[in-house]
Design a protein around this motif. Structure first.
Motif, PDB file in Angstrom:
ATOM      1  N   GLU A 116      55.055  44.933  89.520  1.00  0.00           N
ATOM      2  CA  GLU A 116      53.733  44.835  88.601  1.00  0.00           C
ATOM      3  C   GLU A 116      52.998  46.355  88.453  1.00  0.00           C
ATOM      4  OE1 GLU A 116      51.215  42.211  90.622  1.00  0.00           O
ATOM      5  OE2 GLU A 116      52.641  40.336  90.165  1.00  0.00           O
ATOM      6  N   GLU A 246      56.722  42.966  82.892  1.00  0.00           N
ATOM      7  CA  GLU A 246      56.057  41.619  82.410  1.00  0.00           C
ATOM      8  C   GLU A 246      55.331  41.634  81.296  1.00  0.00           C
ATOM      9  OE1 GLU A 246      57.486  38.814  83.822  1.00  0.00           O
ATOM     10  OE2 GLU A 246      58.624  39.897  84.717  1.00  0.00           O
ATOM     11  N   LYS A 247      54.236  42.477  81.257  1.00  0.00           N
ATOM     12  CA  LYS A 247      53.388  42.534  80.040  1.00  0.00           C
ATOM     13  C   LYS A 247      54.031  42.629  78.736  1.00  0.00           C
ATOM     14  CE  LYS A 247      49.405  42.960  77.932  1.00  0.00           C
ATOM     15  NZ  LYS A 247      50.070  43.392  76.740  1.00  0.00           N
ATOM     16  N   GLY A 250      56.273  39.634  78.018  1.00  0.00           N
ATOM     17  CA  GLY A 250      55.387  38.603  77.535  1.00  0.00           C
ATOM     18  C   GLY A 250      54.720  38.452  76.128  1.00  0.00           C
ATOM     19  N   ASP A 251      54.514  39.927  75.613  1.00  0.00           N
ATOM     20  CA  ASP A 251      54.238  40.141  74.432  1.00  0.00           C
ATOM     21  C   ASP A 251      55.172  39.899  73.410  1.00  0.00           C
ATOM     22  OD1 ASP A 251      51.690  41.059  75.032  1.00  0.00           O
ATOM     23  OD2 ASP A 251      52.237  43.294  75.299  1.00  0.00           O
ATOM     24  N   ALA A 483      53.007  43.474  70.643  1.00  0.00           N
ATOM     25  CA  ALA A 483      51.572  43.488  71.093  1.00  0.00           C
ATOM     26  C   ALA A 483      50.411  43.080  70.421  1.00  0.00           C
ATOM     27  CB  ALA A 483      51.396  45.040  71.898  1.00  0.00           C
ATOM     28  N   SER A 486      50.981  39.325  69.304  1.00  0.00           N
ATOM     29  CA  SER A 486      50.862  38.675  70.521  1.00  0.00           C
ATOM     30  C   SER A 486      49.299  38.120  70.795  1.00  0.00           C
ATOM     31  CB  SER A 486      51.344  38.819  71.865  1.00  0.00           C
ATOM     32  OG  SER A 486      50.862  40.179  72.189  1.00  0.00           O
ATOM     33  N   SER A 487      48.559  39.209  70.369  1.00  0.00           N
ATOM     34  CA  SER A 487      47.033  39.016  70.580  1.00  0.00           C
ATOM     35  C   SER A 487      46.245  38.201  69.565  1.00  0.00           C
ATOM     36  CB  SER A 487      46.386  40.312  70.430  1.00  0.00           C
ATOM     37  OG  SER A 487      46.413  41.192  69.305  1.00  0.00           O
TER      38      SER A 487
END
Length: 687
Positions: A116, A246-247, A250-251, A483, A486-487
């Motif tokens: 992380e 992971e960020k 995830g995006d 990014a 995904s927002s």
């Protein structure tokens, strides 16, 4: 009735050119039937099945019987091939944790994982194991090496102290079976290193050389480019996604661009197209050579060779295998002056992949890849001729409009085709996947993949700086697209687990719609509609218990309440995804006891062996072995129940409590865990 019979018969026989397209469907149905069994069939079933399949050829002179028995024969063949594959592998699975062992083994593969905090650690795959233990060790294990360790490479033999544990089973009945996946990957256990690895020797073979080359290319991108650009580049070239944060991962998932991170048919097709164009245009610059040799056929041969090299370098992913087979068939058709039939090419590729790796049918890679390409080909079969005539009557503006519309149409088809799989496998979907792909796919096709290819070709001779700069900038833009999308609201909509029957009906309806050419293909909308309705009739479980005895979850009011937020974090996330709820809360717990109530039934969860309460009519969940019985309780589930039967799910119905257990649902298969008492385990010899 007679008219209906003639109606169906007319369509069926007029569509005779599409009959072969159903061969992989029947073959895959046989494979699915094998995996649905709750017991392992004996080997003679496979041998008898092969004989039955061969006997179907004897009915060739009886057309009606041949049309009936041939589909059944391919189903039997699929069942037999899957059974033989399981029997040949014979992967030894670990069923209980072992004490720390001093292990020796050969490094087969190395993955770089990101924490992380962004720090990298190694995850290695060891084979040819040796340890001073009476236990029968698996052939291959996966170990995690955290902290700063010397970089390991495939082909090295190492010695280290390690703790081995069994592969985790599914956390919900009917959920993804990690042990089955590990069985067919040849991995029998997982664990972590307790000491610094000692390198004993190094060896070299074609496989280790290839793996080492993959690892070096991965390391080059990760250490040369800024994070996370290097991790994305490594994923596109070598298929190693382990180091992606992971960020960022995830995006890409939330924006509907996760397929770009996988070595997919798109990447291999782009590479093939660039190589074919480069070779053919390059030969055109040499008039004498172009007159003597057929540049198109030379380009076709070069494309097959380069595609094979990229396939080997990327780790033989299922989508890449499918794309390589299709590319080889298309290039082969060029060599013999023929035109390859696209849908038949896909059918042949699917059959070949399933014949070699029948277990791939159950994997997301196979399902998503073939679903997308079948839908695209079927869609363009319908619209190809009308669009061609429309373009012929127009100018440049009309051609540009068709090209732009084609990108949107392609994204729409691919998104709709993969949507059932995305919902069933990952329990989510994105409303903005089409918009994201409209930007990301052209960027990947026209800039990223050609730049990556040039980096790999030019870096060894010292000319890779310019394409590396281009690759970095374009990857940065790709990450920014993921990014941003995904927002947006609606980018990540959670969906609860749909019924299996609904999923099957939708897939069969979609296949009927895509594989036939006659008007009766529209009948496929009916099972799709019925399958969608089934989504709303599915009742989710009210109580979930982790098979490892770490966590209990209560689902009420669209919220998941868990017994702990420190233990079983991965299981809690899996349950939340399965239930389609983003909200996780903690149950009130005190002195080792959590209390709750469902449908006016008290629920007591104890995770301390010294505090195991008993209440009349309650449901007792004891995450430690029971010390004292509680006859007054309505139901008691303790550590021994979880050890024997795995994770439990409970439904509170008007007819009473319904229970499903993971191990009972899976049955006795070679990959399912076994509850082996200590007295039956091999004894460690003293002295």
């Amino acid at each position: 009735m007679i008219n209906l019979k003639n109606y169906i018969s007319s369509f069926f026989f007029n569509d005779y050119q599409r009959w072969p397209l159903w061969i992989p469907v029947f073959f895959g149905s046989g494979i699915a039937l094998y995996f649905s069994f709750s017991f392992e069939p004996p080997l003679w079933w496979a041998l008898a099945g092969l004989m039955l399949f061969i006997s179907t050829a004897l009915t060739r002179r009886l057309p009606v019987l041949y049309l009936i028995f041939l589909p059944i024969g391919f189903m039997i063949l699929g069942f037999s091939i899957a059974l033989l594959r399981t029997y040949v592998l014979k992967t030894e699975m670990l069923h209980y944790s072992l004490p720390p062992l001093l292990l020796e083994g050969d490094v087969r593969q190395v993955e770089l994982k990101a924490t992380e905090q962004g720090l990298l650690y190694q995850r290695i795959f060891l084979t040819n194991l040796h340890a001073a233990t009476p236990e029968k060790l698996p052939k291959t294990i996966r170990l995690t090496l955290k902290g700063k360790r010397e970089r390991l490479w495939p082909g090295q033999r190492i010695r280290l102290l390690a703790k081995l544990t069994p592969i985790t089973n599914s956390s919900v009945p009917g959920g993804f079976d990690f042990r089955r996946q590990a069985y067919f990957n040849g991995i029998g256990a997982t664990g972590f290193a307790l000491s610094v690895p000692e390198i004993l020797s190094s060896s070299s073979s074609l496989f280790t050389h290839l793996e080492k080359k993959r690892e070096k290319i991965t390391a080059f991108f990760i250490h040369t480019m800024e994070p996370p650009l290097g991790a994305i580049a490594a994923a596109l070239i070598t298929g190693d996604k382990a180091s992606i944060p992971e960020k960022v991962r995830g995006d890409f998932i939330n924006s509907g661009l996760a397929h770009i991170l996988a070595i997919s048919g798109l990447h291999l097709s782009i590479i093939a197209g660039v190589v074919f164009l480069f070779i053919r245009r390059g030969l055109a610059l040499i008039p004498l050579l172009n007159l003597i040799y057929n540049s198109k056929k030379i380009a076709a041969i070069g494309t097959i060779v380069m595609s094979l090299l990229y396939l080997m370098l990327s780790g033989f992913g299922i989508p890449a295998q499918r794309s390589f087979i299709m590319i080889s068939l298309v290039m082969g058709a060029i060599l013999i002056n023929r035109t390859a039939l696209s849908m038949r090419t896909v059918a042949f590729a699917a059959f070949l992949v399933l014949l070699v790796l029948p277990e791939s049918l159950l994997g997301p890679s196979f399902q998503l890849s073939f679903a997308a390409v079948i839908a695209l080909i079927a869609g363009y079969e319908v619209w190809k001729n009308p669009l061609a005539h429309w373009i012929a009557d127009g100018g440049v503006l009309r051609s540009f409009f068709v090209y732009s519309g084609g990108l949107a149409f392609t994204s729409l088809l691919a998104t709709l085709a993969t949507l059932p799989f995305t919902i069933y496998l990952f329990h989510r979907f994105s409303l903005h996947a089409i918009a994201a792909n409209l930007l990301a796919v052209p960027l990947t096709s026209l800039v990223i993949m050609p730049s990556a290819l040039l980096v790999c070709l030019l870096t060894p001779i010292g000319l890779g700086t310019a394409p590396l700069w281009t690759l970095g900038k374009s990857l940065g833009l790709l990450i920014q697209i993921a990014a941003t999308v995904s927002s947006w609201p609606g980018a990540n909509i959670g969906v609860s687990q749909p019924p299996l029957l609904s999923f099957i009906l939708i897939i069969l309806g979609a296949l009927w719609l895509c594989l036939w050419a006659q008007p009766w293909r529209k009948w496929g909308f009916f099972p799709i509609f019925i399958g969608i309705l089934g989504f709303f009739w599915h009742e989710l479980p009210h109580l979930l218990i982790d098979g490892q005895g770490k966590l209990v979850g209560l689902y009420e009011g669209k919220t998941l309440y868990v017994s702990s937020t420190k233990k079983g974090k991965f299981t809690a996330k899996t349950w939340a995804s399965y239930l389609g709820t983003p909200e996780i809360k903690t149950l009130p717990c005190k002195d080792g006891i959590c209390q709750a109530s469902l449908h006016n039934i008290p629920i007591l969860i104890s995770y301390d062996q010294e505090h195991q309460p008993c209440e009349n009519g309650a449901i007792l969940i004891r995450l430690e072995p029971s010390k004292t019985p509680c006859p007054a309780a309505q139901l008691t589930i303790d550590w021994y129940d979880l050890w024997r039967h795995g994770s439990h799910t409970l439904w509170f119905t008007p007819k009473g409590i319904r229970i499903q257990k993971v191990n009972q649902l899976q049955g006795q298969r070679p990959w399912t865990p076994q509850a082996i008492p200590r007295k039956d385990r091999p004894k460690q010899k003293l002295g």
